[in-house]
Motif scaffolding. Structure first.
Motif, PDB file in Angstrom:
ATOM      1  N   TYR A 128     -30.279  -5.657  17.262  1.00 31.47           N
ATOM      2  CA  TYR A 128     -30.175  -7.009  19.339  1.00 31.47           C
ATOM      3  C   TYR A 128     -30.159  -5.592  20.162  1.00 31.47           C
ATOM      4  N   GLU A 129     -29.438  -4.549  19.883  1.00 28.60           N
ATOM      5  CA  GLU A 129     -30.149  -3.817  21.489  1.00 28.60           C
ATOM      6  C   GLU A 129     -31.369  -3.485  21.443  1.00 28.60           C
ATOM      7  N   SER A 130     -32.379  -2.897  20.677  1.00 28.91           N
ATOM      8  CA  SER A 130     -33.966  -2.572  20.580  1.00 28.91           C
ATOM      9  C   SER A 130     -34.567  -4.052  20.930  1.00 28.91           C
ATOM     10  N   ALA A 131     -33.664  -4.973  21.616  1.00 29.85           N
ATOM     11  CA  ALA A 131     -34.311  -6.667  21.723  1.00 29.85           C
ATOM     12  C   ALA A 131     -33.810  -7.436  22.900  1.00 29.85           C
ATOM     13  N   GLY A 132     -33.364  -6.247  23.585  1.00 29.07           N
ATOM     14  CA  GLY A 132     -32.615  -6.334  24.886  1.00 29.07           C
ATOM     15  C   GLY A 132     -31.412  -6.831  25.274  1.00 29.07           C
ATOM     16  N   PHE A 133     -30.912  -7.452  24.271  1.00 28.42           N
ATOM     17  CA  PHE A 133     -29.242  -7.522  24.688  1.00 28.42           C
ATOM     18  C   PHE A 133     -28.422  -6.634  24.938  1.00 28.42           C
ATOM     19  N   VAL A 134     -27.509  -7.079  25.060  1.00 26.68           N
ATOM     20  CA  VAL A 134     -26.552  -5.548  26.550  1.00 26.68           C
ATOM     21  C   VAL A 134     -25.325  -6.814  25.359  1.00 26.68           C
ATOM     22  N   ARG A 135     -24.045  -5.438  25.267  1.00 20.90           N
ATOM     23  CA  ARG A 135     -23.068  -5.772  25.432  1.00 20.90           C
ATOM     24  C   ARG A 135     -22.268  -6.499  26.745  1.00 20.90           C
ATOM     25  N   CYS A 136     -21.379  -7.845  26.224  1.00 18.00           N
ATOM     26  CA  CYS A 136     -20.439  -8.983  26.721  1.00 18.00           C
ATOM     27  C   CYS A 136     -18.910  -8.822  26.299  1.00 18.00           C
ATOM     28  N   GLY A 137     -18.333 -10.034  27.338  1.00 23.76           N
ATOM     29  CA  GLY A 137     -17.890 -10.363  26.385  1.00 23.76           C
ATOM     30  C   GLY A 137     -17.550 -11.477  25.832  1.00 23.76           C
ATOM     31  N   PRO A 138     -15.826 -12.022  25.904  1.00 23.46           N
ATOM     32  CA  PRO A 138     -16.392 -12.595  24.769  1.00 23.46           C
ATOM     33  C   PRO A 138     -16.579 -13.938  25.599  1.00 23.46           C
ATOM     34  N   PHE A 139     -17.649 -15.046  24.688  1.00 23.64           N
ATOM     35  CA  PHE A 139     -18.422 -16.190  25.807  1.00 23.64           C
ATOM     36  C   PHE A 139     -17.464 -17.778  25.077  1.00 23.64           C
ATOM     37  N   ASP A 140     -18.075 -18.802  25.150  1.00 26.75           N
ATOM     38  CA  ASP A 140     -18.177 -19.671  24.804  1.00 26.75           C
ATOM     39  C   ASP A 140     -16.577 -20.439  23.635  1.00 26.75           C
ATOM     40  N   GLY A 141     -15.486 -19.905  23.615  1.00 27.58           N
ATOM     41  CA  GLY A 141     -14.032 -19.926  23.214  1.00 27.58           C
ATOM     42  C   GLY A 141     -13.750 -19.013  22.445  1.00 27.58           C
ATOM     43  N   TYR A 142     -14.863 -17.847  21.799  1.00 27.33           N
ATOM     44  CA  TYR A 142     -14.400 -16.753  21.518  1.00 27.33           C
ATOM     45  C   TYR A 142     -13.065 -15.914  22.094  1.00 27.33           C
ATOM     46  N   THR A 143     -12.559 -15.135  21.547  1.00 28.26           N
ATOM     47  CA  THR A 143     -11.502 -14.351  22.369  1.00 28.26           C
ATOM     48  C   THR A 143     -11.411 -12.559  21.876  1.00 28.26           C
ATOM     49  N   ASP A 144     -11.217 -11.784  22.947  1.00 32.41           N
ATOM     50  CA  ASP A 144     -10.612 -10.508  22.517  1.00 32.41           C
ATOM     51  C   ASP A 144     -11.164 -10.242  21.014  1.00 32.41           C
ATOM     52  N   ASP A 145     -11.460  -9.816  20.299  1.00 28.79           N
ATOM     53  CA  ASP A 145     -11.373  -8.681  18.483  1.00 28.79           C
ATOM     54  C   ASP A 145     -12.119  -7.539  18.360  1.00 28.79           C
ATOM     55  N   PRO A 146     -11.246  -6.750  18.089  1.00 28.21           N
ATOM     56  CA  PRO A 146     -11.296  -5.282  17.558  1.00 28.21           C
ATOM     57  C   PRO A 146     -13.019  -5.589  16.726  1.00 28.21           C
ATOM     58  N   PHE A 147     -12.981  -6.243  15.849  1.00 32.72           N
ATOM     59  CA  PHE A 147     -13.792  -6.594  14.417  1.00 32.72           C
ATOM     60  C   PHE A 147     -15.151  -7.577  15.436  1.00 32.72           C
ATOM     61  N   SER A 148     -15.332  -7.746  16.731  1.00 31.88           N
ATOM     62  CA  SER A 148     -16.219  -8.675  16.899  1.00 31.88           C
ATOM     63  C   SER A 148     -16.849  -7.547  18.474  1.00 31.88           C
ATOM     64  N   VAL A 149     -18.255  -7.578  18.505  1.00 26.44           N
ATOM     65  CA  VAL A 149     -18.910  -6.974  19.635  1.00 26.44           C
ATOM     66  C   VAL A 149     -19.909  -8.876  19.793  1.00 26.44           C
ATOM     67  N   PHE A 150     -19.475  -8.201  21.085  1.00 24.84           N
ATOM     68  CA  PHE A 150     -20.651 -10.033  22.236  1.00 24.84           C
ATOM     69  C   PHE A 150     -21.485  -9.063  22.841  1.00 24.84           C
ATOM     70  N   MET A 151     -22.708 -10.258  22.705  1.00 24.52           N
ATOM     71  CA  MET A 151     -24.222  -9.365  23.745  1.00 24.52           C
ATOM     72  C   MET A 151     -24.779 -10.976  24.026  1.00 24.52           C
ATOM     73  N   THR A 152     -25.742 -10.571  25.148  1.00 27.40           N
ATOM     74  CA  THR A 152     -26.383 -11.610  25.997  1.00 27.40           C
ATOM     75  C   THR A 152     -27.002 -11.211  26.197  1.00 27.40           C
ATOM     76  N   ARG A 153     -28.101 -11.767  26.788  1.00 30.70           N
ATOM     77  CA  ARG A 153     -30.231 -11.270  27.066  1.00 30.70           C
ATOM     78  C   ARG A 153     -30.246 -12.371  27.348  1.00 30.70           C
ATOM     79  N   GLU A 154     -30.744 -12.227  29.533  1.00 30.37           N
ATOM     80  CA  GLU A 154     -31.683 -13.283  29.627  1.00 30.37           C
ATOM     81  C   GLU A 154     -33.035 -13.122  29.204  1.00 30.37           C
ATOM     82  N   LEU A 155     -33.777 -14.845  28.952  1.00 30.50           N
ATOM     83  CA  LEU A 155     -34.579 -15.169  28.932  1.00 30.50           C
ATOM     84  C   LEU A 155     -35.519 -15.302  29.942  1.00 30.50           C
TER      85      LEU A 155
END
Length: 155
Positions: A128-155
């Motif tokens: 995901y990082e090699s494809a331009g995704f960057v880490r971000c905070g939780p989105f769309d109902g997710y919550t902070d969780d040490p077992f989760s990594v959230f990522m996003t990328r602009e198109l």
């Protein structure tokens, strides 16, 4: 190394697809506590707003992935999985490129994802990082969780 893959809109009724989804869910539960597993089962992958593709090499299923509409401009990647016999052969990257292209065709402006944080998820995070995704905070109902990594990328 990339393989000549065929991508198919998949209704999730075939045994190879169902087995790969079962393997995906098993792997998620093996590497994260149950309350931290956000992978979709067959029923959730069939819900409105989710489109699922399988990737095939000859007669073998090589991988899968889904695109969930969050709203008119945003999509979420779901259930990306490479069949064990195809790991390390570029299937994950081709599936990711396919999903990005489909999101663009649908007019989406950004993609989002949630993946695990344990060592088992390092290859996915690197992809995901090699494809331009960057880490971000939780989105769309997710919550902070040490077992989760959230990522996003602009198109």
């Amino acid at each position: 190394m990339s393989l000549p893959l065929r991508f198919h809109l998949d209704d999730l009724s075939g045994e190879p697809t169902r087995a790969l989804i079962a393997r995906h869910l098993s792997g998620m539960h093996a590497n994260s506590p149950s309350e931290s597993v956000h992978a979709f089962d067959i029923d959730k992958l069939r819900q409105p707003g989710v489109t699922f593709w399988s990737a095939w090499y000859g007669e073998e299923i090589a991988g899968c992935g889904a695109l969930k509409h969050l709203d008119a401009w945003r999509g979420e990647l779901k259930s990306m999985r490479v069949a064990d016999t195809f790991l390390g052969r570029g299937v994950g990257r081709e599936m990711l490129e396919h999903l990005i292209a489909e999101a663009r065709k649908r007019g989406m402006r950004s993609l989002w994802l949630e993946t695990g944080s344990s060592a088992a998820f390092i290859p996915a995070l690197r992809l995901y990082e090699s494809a331009g995704f960057v880490r971000c905070g939780p989105f769309d109902g997710y919550t902070d969780d040490p077992f989760s990594v959230f990522m996003t990328r602009e198109l």
